[in-house]
Write a protein that holds these residues in place. Structure first.
Motif, short mmCIF file in Angstrom:
data_model
loop_
_atom_site.label_atom_id
_atom_site.label_comp_id
_atom_site.label_asym_id
_atom_site.label_seq_id
_atom_site.Cartn_x
_atom_site.Cartn_y
_atom_site.Cartn_z
N SER A 140 0.84 -1.19 0.00
CA SER A 140 0.00 0.00 0.00
C SER A 140 0.88 1.25 0.00
O SER A 140 2.09 1.17 0.19
N SER A 195 0.91 3.38 2.21
CA SER A 195 1.47 3.60 3.54
C SER A 195 2.44 2.47 3.90
O SER A 195 2.66 2.19 5.07
N ILE A 203 -1.54 -8.39 7.56
CA ILE A 203 -2.77 -8.28 8.35
C ILE A 203 -3.02 -9.63 9.03
O ILE A 203 -3.10 -10.67 8.37
N HIS A 242 -6.28 -7.04 13.81
CA HIS A 242 -5.53 -5.87 13.35
C HIS A 242 -6.39 -4.65 13.63
O HIS A 242 -7.61 -4.71 13.59
N VAL A 243 -5.74 -3.53 13.89
CA VAL A 243 -6.48 -2.30 14.14
C VAL A 243 -7.23 -1.91 12.85
O VAL A 243 -6.70 -2.10 11.75
N PRO A 244 -8.47 -1.42 12.95
CA PRO A 244 -9.20 -1.03 11.74
C PRO A 244 -8.40 -0.02 10.92
O PRO A 244 -7.84 0.93 11.47
N THR A 245 -8.32 -0.25 9.64
CA THR A 245 -7.46 0.56 8.77
C THR A 245 -8.07 0.68 7.39
O THR A 245 -8.76 -0.23 6.92
N LEU A 246 -7.79 1.81 6.77
CA LEU A 246 -8.09 1.98 5.35
C LEU A 246 -6.76 2.26 4.67
O LEU A 246 -5.98 3.05 5.18
N ALA A 247 -6.49 1.63 3.54
CA ALA A 247 -5.27 1.96 2.83
C ALA A 247 -5.52 1.86 1.34
O ALA A 247 -6.43 1.18 0.88
N THR A 300 -8.27 -0.63 -3.04
CA THR A 300 -8.30 -0.28 -1.63
C THR A 300 -8.28 -1.53 -0.77
O THR A 300 -8.70 -2.59 -1.19
N THR A 316 -9.54 -2.53 3.21
CA THR A 316 -10.28 -2.09 4.39
C THR A 316 -10.17 -3.18 5.45
O THR A 316 -10.45 -4.34 5.16
N ASP A 374 -13.57 -3.42 12.12
CA ASP A 374 -13.52 -3.62 13.56
C ASP A 374 -13.69 -5.10 13.94
O ASP A 374 -13.11 -5.58 14.91
#
Lengths: 131, 70
Positions: free
Chosen positions: A25, A27, A32, A36-41, A66, A68, A71
């Protein structure tokens, strides 16, 4: 960890439980795991590795798209185009890169340069994937 | 900021370049079917008084100025 992985051309996983997913990504490339902490990339061209529950590892090249992470630990990967790495042709990939490099050296406008630079980036990722 | 963003391109532009190049890097047996997705064709029909009026077949080919279509 439920994975949905789809592209414009194919659905790879439709809510299938998997162990781990590695994604490239903007970032950075990251793995994953469940919880894993909720993330968008935003995806970069490169290889997504899916570690299936049965032990197999699938390598799929994504163009862009993308990722996603929700939670509830579910993961969605939506790509514009995605193919299994074994469907890539190494000489075609090298051809894409060399054409992009010559486009970059001959580009005159800022936009043409930027488009060619993207093409070089994609070409490099393709060549890396087939090596 | 990345260079392409500074040049006014969007991620949509980035994505479509990446997708098109990926289709070109496929083994020949997969490439033909994939490259059909490079083309987008649209057929427009205008309706008037409940009847199809005229049909305008339109074929759009999305290409970037600097990257020649296959």
């Amino acid at each position: 960890m439920k994975l949905i992985f789809a592209a414009g051309n194919q659905v790879f996983y439709d809510a299938v439980a998997v162990k781990q997913v590695d994604v490239p990504s903007f970032s950075g490339s990251f793995g994953i795991l469940p919880k894993h902490v909720p993330t968008l990339a935003v995806l970069k061209p490169g290889v997504v590795s899916v570690f299936e529950n049965e032990g197999a590892v699938k390598k799929i090249f994504v163009s862009s798209g993308t990722v996603t992470i929700n939670d509830d630990s579910s993961v969605q990967i939506i790509a514009e185009e995605a193919v299994s790495v074994d469907q890539l042709d190494s000489s075609a990939a090298r051809d894409v890169l060399s054409k992009a490099q010559s486009e970059l050296s001959s580009a005159s406008t800022d936009q043409a340069k930027a488009e060619a630079a993207i093409a070089v980036e994609v070409g490099e990722a393709l060549v890396k994937a087939v090596e | 900021m990345s260079a392409w963003r500074a040049a006014g391109l969007t991620y949509i532009d980035y994505s479509s370049i990446a997708a098109r190049l990926l289709r070109r890097a496929l083994k020949p047996e997969f490439r033909k079917a994939a490259e059909k997705r490079d083309e987008v064709s649209v057929r427009i029909t205008y309706w008037k008084d409940g009847k199809a009026n005229r049909e305008y077949p339109m074929y759009l080919l999305y290409c970037y100025s600097t990257l020649p279509c296959a």
